[in-house]
Scaffold this motif. Structure first.
Motif, mmCIF file in Angstrom:
data_model
loop_
_atom_site.group_PDB
_atom_site.id
_atom_site.type_symbol
_atom_site.label_atom_id
_atom_site.label_comp_id
_atom_site.label_asym_id
_atom_site.label_seq_id
_atom_site.Cartn_x
_atom_site.Cartn_y
_atom_site.Cartn_z
ATOM 1 N N UNK B 484 5.045 33.712 -9.825
ATOM 2 C CA UNK B 484 5.692 34.731 -8.999
ATOM 3 C C UNK B 484 7.206 34.550 -9.082
ATOM 4 N N UNK B 485 7.808 34.950 -10.211
ATOM 5 C CA UNK B 485 9.262 34.825 -10.291
ATOM 6 C C UNK B 485 9.900 35.800 -9.296
ATOM 7 N N UNK B 486 11.091 35.490 -8.855
ATOM 8 C CA UNK B 486 11.723 36.428 -7.927
ATOM 9 C C UNK B 486 13.225 36.515 -8.183
ATOM 10 N N UNK B 498 18.250 33.636 -1.614
ATOM 11 C CA UNK B 498 16.817 33.714 -1.360
ATOM 12 C C UNK B 498 16.234 34.972 -1.988
ATOM 13 N N UNK B 499 14.899 34.966 -2.117
ATOM 14 C CA UNK B 499 14.121 36.080 -2.646
ATOM 15 C C UNK B 499 14.513 37.404 -1.960
ATOM 16 N N UNK B 516 14.690 33.298 -10.103
ATOM 17 C CA UNK B 516 13.993 32.039 -9.908
ATOM 18 C C UNK B 516 12.599 32.149 -10.533
ATOM 19 N N UNK B 518 10.335 29.910 -10.569
ATOM 20 C CA UNK B 518 9.480 29.221 -9.593
ATOM 21 C C UNK B 518 8.069 28.929 -10.087
ATOM 22 N N UNK B 559 15.088 25.176 -10.219
ATOM 23 C CA UNK B 559 14.628 24.209 -9.221
ATOM 24 C C UNK B 559 13.110 24.127 -9.114
ATOM 25 N N UNK B 560 12.446 25.264 -9.224
ATOM 26 C CA UNK B 560 10.994 25.257 -9.098
ATOM 27 C C UNK B 560 10.272 25.024 -10.418
#
Lengths: 641, 641
Positions: B484-486, B498-499, B516, B518, B559-560
């Protein structure tokens, strides 16, 4: 409520999408990651229909803007690839143990279909070596080509039909996701291994042998060669080595002077013509230089009536169709994508699948076996400066002329010339530098690659492919089951919290343990994550020297946790209960939308208290320290302070 | 170099672990997540050996501190579970179509072995219903119990032997990971389905039928019942309904007054005694109340000589052993873990596997079929206040007394009493509330659960289990293939990114796209992530209205991304090349240690420039904006500014 709560921004926890909304969102992400309908929005109906039609038939997209200028390039490219298509086609038909003419048919009908539906501008379609050999080895298990040549041939068409249906279905159901599971390392290993065994197979032609094994593995081939040293013919070998040297030197020339690519592109045709002339002149057949034999003039005969759906051959043809179809798709899409990248273009995997499927269904009804987009032909097409899929149409026209007029001339082609052509094409597929890079960058990828290579060379092509895909999937599952959670510390001189192993100078905050699971949490890894966190808690407890740095808080950085399932939520509840009994409070930082929804739905947020959900690790740690220094024994929540 | 570069903290990129180091780290994480050797460090050799021995034989851990006070509790608990073990054992032996005495043997030897090796303090061992029925259905396919009862019995022992070897091997090779793939939802569905078909099977006893089907599915059972209405006996049914009401009411009493748990714990024994008395008094066998029949006095006979390794039964016994062993492990470990949690304790999955394995190997040689830690018995053990595994020893002693002295008394037990006992035990396993919670929290988990349930009820137990595990694994792969990239935006009033979907008020930064991924990036999802990012780039380009907010930078928040493979790195290179051609610069934020290593090894960092790797998204965006406003057309790196 404490001062630190003053103007803190809260994590949005009340919002919850309905089941329909979240289902729609995830289905859309699974099947339509490219969002093809975006361009249809806000258009009048007729325009919408036209755009939808253009989406399905990309030909309509580029044909209206087609110019004479582009045509010039496409004609040149088309003629060049036709020059390559003829000798390659005959060679690959031999690899598949089919009569040579069946190598030419696939360069006539399928390119026309591809020109309509294909979204790549550079792909040149035709048969490929690996799939030809794979089909021969699977279908050869059911029927020997010598015993029943027409049945053998019909099973090839049937397999192509199944391939087409399978590819079309994949494309229509937008299952491009399946091809994603053929990793680059699997393909490198598989291609390398296949190239090796194809080269070994060519020793038959190079040595002028008449009898050979149908097995593809190294040991059987070596045994077949050295058990019949009496059949070796020096005439073939001399001619073969000569051709090989010529072809390899033109290949070398291309790498040195990319402008002269056309020399290497037409050299196979040259070899065929020269070889044919020699064989004709010296009556090669009697002098130890076997030739291709009769080729019938005429276009592709219809083969729709010969498709064989008898139950006893059904598993064979289905298996052959699906395995070779997957492989062909993987190769074709990868090739198309690489060339599109050079032109700063994009191709659509699902659309390509539809195009490949249509092409193979049409092909199976007009005497063609499996076609896809081979790398060698597409590279030549690209180098020759093709502009659109029109070059495929030109190639098709050239091949049509050959089929109608010149086919019989190719009967004098010496087999050894074909062997030399195949070997030259295959040498380029052994990417030893890539394998070395794999070894350097990622040992696991290297293993996947070697598994495919060894499987193909020593066992069989489908075993190699299956083992390698199996290892890849296992690895994917291992990634899932063993994520890399890490303990966070505060970086000196920065507010940020980072992995203490990666940044050894980062400082732990006394009394607070910050942990980043950094992976979705669900059934396969929740036990592991719980264990890992509790081990850190244990270590902290052992390491603490007094009341001051006793552990009071565990902060979970949920930023990398993109999803969670029921088992994962239960693990969190279990973790919270365990920590609670040790008088340690659990806090959450930065939960993602889907995770927050599920934590609310399962009332987990209710149990830890929504005040303990923070926007970032930094805020969470700040709040923990604030409460710790206000009210030493931590209790239900920051509102106490 | 620009001012923003002044005292910026760099991401550590030079460090690279050797292959040995990183292999060791990942192997340790895969196989020793609990780090069992930590406590051995820094100890003198003899202490190390003693600690290692204590690790292998947990009995040595608690025995030295065992007190008379604890013994009192354990004796009480042991007697209580023995009272349950006897009727349950006889019932489950009947489920497995074995002579009733073989249900008592497993409560004598295996508990003694478990007391030595087991790490759970609350688990009470014995046979379980689900595995009994599963074994009967698998072994019954090869041999009918009526045709060759002794062979049937010997295959049970052989299956138990294989189960033991399999469990021991899993434990020794530390493959607890395999059990992780049986998700909670699979187990809920499987247990619920099994409970349903076991209850249906009891209709045979309740109606006093003499002939019955060996199939376990709903339809066959229903047909068997309604095809022989003439065999129904009202005497059995009346007695059965009476017993059932009594047992269910004691069960209900327990939920209302947990202190009176012992009433429900001894009620099965009461039912057996009362039923036996009635049957003896009225000569039940002649009055439509079939009884258990002869039970031989005496301890477990040795069965080591009867293990049957004949090749024709080998697949059956291996399959039965492995499937039932996996299931038994999953149940046993889950049960042990739940009770340990109440006591703020931890149990070690790998150690439990070793203990279960030893127990089943020892059991298979002393006439016991599969034993594990059933939920019902363990719950009674826990409620009765057991302190250590000594309660198992006490139970074993009680069962020994019964075997030596009282066994023949149980021959008068009416079958209908056993049916009532089984039904009561099974009712608790249908967790409809849990299923409703699954439906509420996670629809996919609900499907997995229902697949197991429906598979078990309508087809067979192993089909249900296989389908459900298959769906779980597919889901894990889907998680892997579709992360679930955002897209990130700056939160107003906070520095954090943030998302944008989760925080709709977050602001995009003009000219910069922060994304991200993620999730780990590798072969199965790299195509998807690339496509997703390029679509956002496309959208930005379409949305931009002029020179000012034209897209110049893409910042990837790594980061993720906890790991990456060769395909993933290649995707990043491809992405960088594509962006480069559009004059968009790629920047990286916060790469994790493993990812940074691979990006350096493959020279990807060299291509984007190590100046473009930042510690956080915030810094990366800051740097991009700085360069953008200094030197409008972005070029090779910030050093230009």
């Amino acid at each position: 409520m404490g001062t630190h709560e003053g103007n803190r921004r809260r994590v949005e926890l009340s919002k919850r999408r309905t089941f329909g909304e979240s289902l729609k969102a995830s289905l859309k992400d699974i099947f339509f990651p490219d969002d093809p309908f975006r361009q249809l929005l806000g258009q009048p109906p007729w325009s919408r229909a036209w755009r939808a039609l253009k989406y399905v038939v990309p030909f309509l997209e580029w044909a209206p803007n087609y110019t004479l200028h582009k045509l010039r390039y496409d004609v040149l490219a088309g003629i060049t690839i036709a020059g390559l298509a003829i000798p390659q086609g005959i060679s690959y038909a031999r690899l598949a143990d089919l009569p040579p003419i069946y190598g030419l048919y696939p360069s006539f009908v399928p390119p026309l279909v591809y020109a309509l539906f294909g979204s790549s501008k550079d792909l040149a379609v035709g048969p490929v070596a690996a799939a030809s050999l794979l089909l021969a080895s699977i279908i050869g298990e059911a029927v020997q080509p010598e015993e029943n040549p027409s049945l053998y041939l019909h099973l090839f068409f049937t397999a192509a039909f199944f391939t087409g249906v399978f590819q079309l279905a994949l494309g229509l159901f937008r299952l491009g996701i399946l091809v994603d599971f053929l990793s680059r390392s699997t393909i490198v290993g598989f291609m390398g291994g296949t190239a090796c065994i194809i080269i070994l197979q060519q020793l038959k032609g190079m040595l002028g042998l008449r009898h050979f094994t149908t097995s593809t593995d190294l040991i059987s081939v070596m045994r077949a060669i050295f058990n019949q040293t009496h059949e070796w013919r020096w005439q073939s070998s001399v001619l073969g080595v000569g051709f090989l040297c010529f072809l390899l030197s033109t290949r070398y020339l291309k790498t040195k002077k990319p402008k002269l690519f056309w020399v290497s592109a037409i050299s196979p045709l040259l070899v065929v013509i020269i070889g044919g002339a020699i064989a004709y002149a010296v009556h090669g057949e009697n002098e130890g230089i076997p030739t291709v034999g009769p080729l019938k003039k005429g276009l592709n005969p219809l083969s729709i009536g010969t498709l064989n759906f008898e139950p006893r051959y059904l598993t064979t043809t289905l298996r052959a169709g699906v395995i070779s179809g997957t492989l062909a798709l993987a190769e074709g899409i990868a090739v198309g994508r690489s060339f599109a990248m050079f032109k700063n273009d994009q191709i659509d995997g699902n659309k390509e699948m539809v195009a490949f499927g249509m092409m193979n269904i049409a092909g199976s009804m007009t005497s063609c076996y499996l076609t896809t987009g081979p790398f060698s032909k597409s590279a030549v097409n690209y180098s020759a400066g093709c502009r659109t899929a029109m070059s495929n149409v030109v190639m098709s026209a050239c091949v049509m002329m050959v089929l109608l007029l010149l086919a019989p001339l190719f009967q004098y082609t010496p087999l050894v010339a074909l062997s030399a052509i195949i070997i030259t094409a295959m040498v380029g597929l052994i990417e030893y530098e890539e394998v070395y890079r794999l070894f350097k960058v990622d040992k696991f990828d290297f293993c996947t690659c070697m598994a495919a290579f060894i499987g193909v060379v020593f066992f069989s092509m489908d075993i190699g492919l299956a083992v390698s895909v199996g290892i890849s999937v296992l690895r994917a599952l291992l990634y899932v089951a063993r994520p890399v959670p890490c303990k966070l510390g505060r970086l000196p001189g920065a507010a940020a919290f980072r992995d203490v192993e990666q940044y050894p100078d980062s400082q732990p905050v006394p009394g607070v343990l910050a942990v980043q699971p950094s992976s979705p949490i669900y059934f396969a890894n929740s036990g592991y994550i719980r264990q890992r966190i509790l081990r850190w808690v244990e270590e902290e407890a052992e390491g603490s020297r007094g009341k001051e740095d006793e552990l009071h808080y565990v902060v979970l950085d949920m930023g990398g946790v993109s999803s969670i399932d029921k088992t994962g939520i239960e693990m969190l509840q279990e973790l919270q209960a365990t920590l609670d009994r040790r008088e340690i409070k659990l806090a959450m930082a930065n939960p993602r939308i889907e995770v927050a929804e599920k934590m609310v739905a399962s009332n987990f947020i209710g149990r830890i208290g929504s005040d303990w959900v923070f926007l970032s690790v930094e805020e969470a740690v700040e709040a923990c320290r604030f409460v710790m220094h206000e009210t030493p024994p931590p209790a239900d929540g920051p509102q106490r302070s």
